[in-house]
Motif scaffolding. Structure first.
Motif, short mmCIF file in Angstrom:
data_model
loop_
_atom_site.label_atom_id
_atom_site.label_comp_id
_atom_site.label_asym_id
_atom_site.label_seq_id
_atom_site.Cartn_x
_atom_site.Cartn_y
_atom_site.Cartn_z
N LEU A 217 9.66 26.51 47.46
CA LEU A 217 9.05 25.73 47.35
C LEU A 217 9.68 26.31 45.24
O LEU A 217 9.68 25.24 44.19
CB LEU A 217 7.75 25.31 47.09
N CYS A 218 8.53 27.28 44.67
CA CYS A 218 8.51 27.15 43.73
C CYS A 218 10.34 27.90 42.80
O CYS A 218 10.27 27.53 42.10
CB CYS A 218 7.59 29.41 43.35
N MET A 219 11.18 28.33 44.16
CA MET A 219 12.27 28.72 43.67
C MET A 219 13.12 27.52 42.90
O MET A 219 13.61 26.92 42.11
CB MET A 219 13.17 28.85 44.75
N LEU A 220 12.56 26.25 44.02
CA LEU A 220 12.91 24.75 43.68
C LEU A 220 12.74 24.34 42.51
O LEU A 220 13.23 23.45 41.44
CB LEU A 220 12.75 23.92 44.70
N MET A 221 11.37 24.30 41.99
CA MET A 221 10.93 24.39 41.02
C MET A 221 11.54 25.15 39.42
O MET A 221 11.10 24.19 38.66
CB MET A 221 8.97 24.58 41.53
N ALA A 222 11.36 26.08 39.98
CA ALA A 222 11.71 27.24 38.64
C ALA A 222 13.28 26.56 38.17
O ALA A 222 13.34 27.87 37.39
CB ALA A 222 11.51 28.16 39.03
N PHE A 223 14.22 26.08 38.85
CA PHE A 223 15.33 25.99 39.12
C PHE A 223 15.80 25.06 37.42
O PHE A 223 16.53 25.64 36.89
CB PHE A 223 16.34 24.99 39.75
N PRO A 224 14.94 23.86 37.33
CA PRO A 224 14.85 23.52 35.86
C PRO A 224 14.46 24.29 34.95
O PRO A 224 14.66 24.02 33.51
CB PRO A 224 14.40 21.87 36.71
N LEU A 225 13.45 24.83 35.24
CA LEU A 225 12.60 25.52 34.31
C LEU A 225 13.98 26.53 33.50
O LEU A 225 13.76 27.17 32.16
CB LEU A 225 11.41 26.39 35.10
N GLY A 226 14.68 27.54 34.96
CA GLY A 226 15.49 28.55 34.30
C GLY A 226 16.70 27.79 32.92
O GLY A 226 16.93 28.69 32.23
N GLY A 227 17.24 26.76 33.59
CA GLY A 227 17.68 25.77 32.22
C GLY A 227 16.86 25.34 31.07
O GLY A 227 17.49 25.48 30.18
N ILE A 228 15.75 25.14 30.98
CA ILE A 228 15.40 24.94 29.61
C ILE A 228 14.43 26.00 29.05
O ILE A 228 14.86 26.38 28.24
CB ILE A 228 13.61 24.56 30.22
N GLN A 229 14.23 26.93 30.00
CA GLN A 229 13.92 28.51 28.86
C GLN A 229 15.46 29.03 28.60
O GLN A 229 15.40 29.47 27.44
CB GLN A 229 13.41 29.60 29.81
N THR A 230 16.23 28.78 28.96
CA THR A 230 17.74 29.38 28.55
C THR A 230 18.64 28.51 28.26
O THR A 230 19.56 29.37 26.69
CB THR A 230 18.57 29.75 30.19
N PHE A 231 18.72 27.34 27.92
CA PHE A 231 19.48 26.60 27.33
C PHE A 231 18.86 25.34 25.57
O PHE A 231 19.85 24.56 25.69
CB PHE A 231 20.35 25.65 27.60
N MET A 232 17.21 25.57 25.84
CA MET A 232 16.58 24.76 25.44
C MET A 232 17.16 24.44 23.52
O MET A 232 17.11 23.83 22.62
CB MET A 232 14.93 24.39 25.26
#
Length: 382
Positions: free
Chosen positions: A208-223
């Motif tokens: 569940l954490c992996m699924l939650m962190a998926f969009p977080l990775g996009g935010i941290q990298t591409f914001m």
């Protein structure tokens, strides 16, 4: 009598966690830029994010068992020593290949240190205050991840990448010295059992954490790049809003978890994250970025610590290190997959659509969660 949570050693670990996440995460948006500056390709720049995640994933598997065997304090010091040594060598790395090799060892230190601090926190938190205790630890990690991009952007704009390196080293050394004063319970230092690669009870929270962190990775990298697409210079305002709401979530989320169970925290939290992502994908300027960050930050501040508390609750007392390693591996995998996978959507369409599509992983999260816990008691440890 209510068990004491706010001990000196617990506070030391919270400070160590906050400074660790700031000192390490400031390289997330800046190291790829430095690689491009040295003549590297976009692919090589993306490796700066993916390489450390993969190595950290492997090290978490090992570090969880080592924590249960040798104790959290020793492993925290080992992890910080590795991080300090690697960061110092950033000064003399003027070619892309050297930076990428160092990034591998960066992941070694990161995997050991984060797993060990989480294990130490789990050991010190009273059993009937798991949600509150792990929640405040989750606050430090989420707050560090929110503050790091702001600090990194300011230092890079005002000074240089080398100044950023020095800032990170100072933080790491200070925390290393602070951790030497840490005193863990004697019975928690050495546990004799066969080393395990993962904890079964923590696998579901890790997924569940992996699924939650998926969009977080996009935010941290591409914001930062999304800000360019929107012609917004104040893109750091998103992380300010996220940090504020992570702090707000700590007012109620941990105690609510302990009193009512994880459903009343996790379900609203994941919905708030989805609303935040949708608003982010529709953003037109700085203030809409800020507005979306309030929803996303509040939801993230509720869900991430609750999942980690759930992972620890489901583990045996002598398997907290393995459980934390398993759970945090889910975060690493989700962040890495998010940064890589979402980049393909951005390359073919745009970043707005990328953030909109990332909501799909939260929908999958919600479906799995409801299917697994449907009809079950949802108090901690159940």
């Amino acid at each position: 009598m209510k068990a004491k949570l706010w001990t000196k050693d617990y506070v030391i670990l919270l400070i160590a966690s906050l400074f660790l996440y700031i000192g390490f995460q400031i390289f997330m948006p800046t190291l790829p830029a430095q690689i491009i500056k040295l003549g590297g390709t976009e692919t090589q720049a993306s490796l700066a994010v993916g390489l450390f995640s993969l190595v950290a994933l492997f090290m978490r598997v090992i570090a969880g068992g080592l924590n249960d065997r040798f104790g959290a304090k020793i492993m925290i010091l080992v992890g910080f020593f590795v991080l300090i040594a690697v960061t110092v060598n950033f000064y003399w790395s003027t070619v892309v290949s050297a930076l990428l090799v160092l990034r591998l060892f960066h992941g070694v230190g990161w995997g050991i240190t984060t797993t060990s601090i989480a294990t130490g926190v789990s050991t010190l938190v009273p059993p009937n205050r798991t949600g509150e205790g792990i929640g405040f630890y989750g606050l430090t990690t989420a707050l560090g991840m929110s503050l790091a991009p702001i600090i990194a952007i300011i230092l890079m704009n005002q000074f240089s990448f080398n100044f950023l390196i020095g800032f990170s080293i100072v933080l790491m050394v200070l925390v290393f010295l602070l951790v030497t004063r840490l005193k863990m319970p004697k019975e928690a230092r050495v546990v004799k059992h066969k080393m395990q690669l993962f904890d079964k009870g923590a696998l579901l929270p890790a997924l569940l954490c992996m699924l939650m962190a998926f969009p977080l990775g996009g935010i941290q990298t591409f914001m930062m790049i999304y800000g360019l697409e929107l012609h917004v210079k104040m893109v750091w305002i998103f992380f300010v809003g996220q940090a504020i709401m992570v702090l707000v979530s700590r007012v109620f989320a941990g105690r609510l978890y302990d009193l009512k169970g994880h459903r009343v925290v996790i379900i609203p939290g994941i919905l708030l994250m989805g609303i935040g992502l949708w608003w982010l994908s529709m953003a037109m300027g700085a203030w809409s970025l800020f507005g979306s960050s309030l929803f996303f930050g509040l939801g993230y501040g509720m869900v991430q610590p609750s999942l980690q508390a759930l992972a620890v609750d489901r583990a045996a007392p002598d398997k907290k290190g393995i459980a934390n390693g398993t759970f945090l591996s889910g975060m690493d995998v989700g962040m890495a997959l998010g940064s890589f996978g979402l980049s393909f959507i951005a390359a073919h369409y745009n970043y707005a659509l990328m953030y909109r599509w990332s909501i799909v992983t939260l929908v999958i999260f919600l479906v799995i969660y409801l299917l697994v816990f449907r009809g079950k008691r949802l108090l901690p440890g159940k």
